[in-house]
Write a protein that holds these residues in place. Structure first.
Motif, PDB file in Angstrom:
ATOM      1  N   UNK A 128      -4.108   5.323  -4.065  1.00  0.00           N
ATOM      2  CA  UNK A 128      -4.770   5.083  -5.346  1.00  0.00           C
ATOM      3  C   UNK A 128      -4.593   3.620  -5.736  1.00  0.00           C
ATOM      4  N   UNK A 129      -5.563   2.776  -5.389  1.00  0.00           N
ATOM      5  CA  UNK A 129      -5.459   1.358  -5.726  1.00  0.00           C
ATOM      6  C   UNK A 129      -5.654   1.159  -7.216  1.00  0.00           C
ATOM      7  N   UNK A 130      -4.745   0.408  -7.834  1.00  0.00           N
ATOM      8  CA  UNK A 130      -4.853   0.086  -9.247  1.00  0.00           C
ATOM      9  C   UNK A 130      -4.449  -1.373  -9.411  1.00  0.00           C
ATOM     10  N   UNK A 131      -5.430  -2.273  -9.613  1.00  0.00           N
ATOM     11  CA  UNK A 131      -5.109  -3.707  -9.691  1.00  0.00           C
ATOM     12  C   UNK A 131      -4.133  -4.053 -10.814  1.00  0.00           C
ATOM     13  N   UNK A 132      -4.091  -3.249 -11.876  1.00  0.00           N
ATOM     14  CA  UNK A 132      -3.170  -3.517 -12.985  1.00  0.00           C
ATOM     15  C   UNK A 132      -1.709  -3.334 -12.560  1.00  0.00           C
ATOM     16  N   UNK A 133      -1.495  -2.533 -11.522  1.00  0.00           N
ATOM     17  CA  UNK A 133      -0.130  -2.268 -11.061  1.00  0.00           C
ATOM     18  C   UNK A 133       0.331  -3.233  -9.965  1.00  0.00           C
ATOM     19  N   UNK A 159       1.270  -6.470  -9.760  1.00  0.00           N
ATOM     20  CA  UNK A 159       2.516  -7.237  -9.914  1.00  0.00           C
ATOM     21  C   UNK A 159       3.768  -6.368  -9.752  1.00  0.00           C
ATOM     22  N   UNK A 160       3.773  -5.193 -10.344  1.00  0.00           N
ATOM     23  CA  UNK A 160       4.930  -4.301 -10.230  1.00  0.00           C
ATOM     24  C   UNK A 160       5.089  -3.780  -8.804  1.00  0.00           C
ATOM     25  N   UNK A 161       3.976  -3.500  -8.144  1.00  0.00           N
ATOM     26  CA  UNK A 161       4.022  -2.998  -6.770  1.00  0.00           C
ATOM     27  C   UNK A 161       4.550  -4.087  -5.826  1.00  0.00           C
ATOM     28  N   UNK A 162       4.100  -5.313  -5.994  1.00  0.00           N
ATOM     29  CA  UNK A 162       4.603  -6.410  -5.165  1.00  0.00           C
ATOM     30  C   UNK A 162       6.101  -6.625  -5.413  1.00  0.00           C
ATOM     31  N   UNK A 163       6.516  -6.530  -6.668  1.00  0.00           N
ATOM     32  CA  UNK A 163       7.943  -6.673  -6.981  1.00  0.00           C
ATOM     33  C   UNK A 163       8.754  -5.562  -6.316  1.00  0.00           C
ATOM     34  N   UNK A 206       0.814  -1.218   0.000  1.00  0.00           N
ATOM     35  CA  UNK A 206       0.000   0.000   0.000  1.00  0.00           C
ATOM     36  C   UNK A 206       0.849   1.270   0.000  1.00  0.00           C
ATOM     37  N   UNK A 207       2.061   1.191   0.526  1.00  0.00           N
ATOM     38  CA  UNK A 207       2.953   2.358   0.557  1.00  0.00           C
ATOM     39  C   UNK A 207       3.335   2.815  -0.848  1.00  0.00           C
ATOM     40  N   UNK A 208       3.271   1.902  -1.797  1.00  0.00           N
ATOM     41  CA  UNK A 208       3.695   2.206  -3.154  1.00  0.00           C
ATOM     42  C   UNK A 208       2.507   2.456  -4.095  1.00  0.00           C
ATOM     43  N   UNK A 209       1.325   2.610  -3.520  1.00  0.00           N
ATOM     44  CA  UNK A 209       0.107   2.867  -4.308  1.00  0.00           C
ATOM     45  C   UNK A 209      -0.438   4.257  -4.004  1.00  0.00           C
ATOM     46  N   UNK A 210       0.428   5.244  -4.077  1.00  0.00           N
ATOM     47  CA  UNK A 210      -0.013   6.610  -3.821  1.00  0.00           C
ATOM     48  C   UNK A 210       0.255   7.470  -5.044  1.00  0.00           C
ATOM     49  N   UNK A 211      -0.541   8.514  -5.187  1.00  0.00           N
ATOM     50  CA  UNK A 211      -0.330   9.439  -6.288  1.00  0.00           C
ATOM     51  C   UNK A 211       0.727  10.473  -5.891  1.00  0.00           C
ATOM     52  N   UNK A 212       0.964  11.456  -6.745  1.00  0.00           N
ATOM     53  CA  UNK A 212       2.014  12.449  -6.500  1.00  0.00           C
ATOM     54  C   UNK A 212       1.739  13.307  -5.258  1.00  0.00           C
TER      55      UNK A 212
END
Length: 137
Positions: free
Chosen positions: A51-56, A58-62, A40-46
């Motif tokens: 900002x939850x985005x399921x498409x992101x 895999x990249x967020x988990x990586x 969740x720390x890496x799912x924020x806007x500027x």
């Protein structure tokens, strides 16, 4: 006086949304000076808004895995709090701890609080339905 050097460790905190994972991780980090990471720390806007985005995902988990590895390589203890509804989701963390000979502990949160990210009840139910229990030791 205890002059023992603190042992580096990896703690994985798992649980459904609203179970208390983030709250527990933050409290433990204050006590132990560990690094707290979660996707969740890496799912924020500027502006820092979630900002939850399921498409992101895999990249967020990586990214969360890479940040964990970076901090462990630097000698820090790390606490990762993610849903980890299935065992395979924890495996990269377990592997990196084993490779570095760092002790790992898993805590499962089972509280029932309001999700801070307003995860829909249907999504939480889907996670509950695919939940895998930890193997008994």
């Amino acid at each position: 006086m205890n002059d023992a050097v603190p042992t580096q460790s990896l703690l994985l905190i798992r649980g459904l949304p609203g179970s208390g994972k983030s709250t527990l991780a933050k409290k433990l980090c204050q006590k132990d000076a560990a690094i707290h990471l979660e996707t969740d720390m890496f799912m924020t806007d500027s502006k820092g808004r979630y900002q939850f985005n399921p498409k992101k995902l895999p990249a967020i988990h990586a990214r969360c895995e890479q940040e964990t590895r970076t901090h462990l390589d630097a000698g820090n203890s790390v606490i990762v709090s993610n849903t980890f509804s299935q065992i395979w989701e924890m495996q990269p963390y377990l592997d990196m701890a084993r490779e570095a000979d760092i002790p790992v502990q898993i805590i499962e949160c089972q509280g029932q609080f309001k999700s801070i990210h307003d995860v829909p009840a249907r999504s939480i139910e889907n996670m509950r339905n695919r939940w895998e229990n930890l193997p008994q030791r």
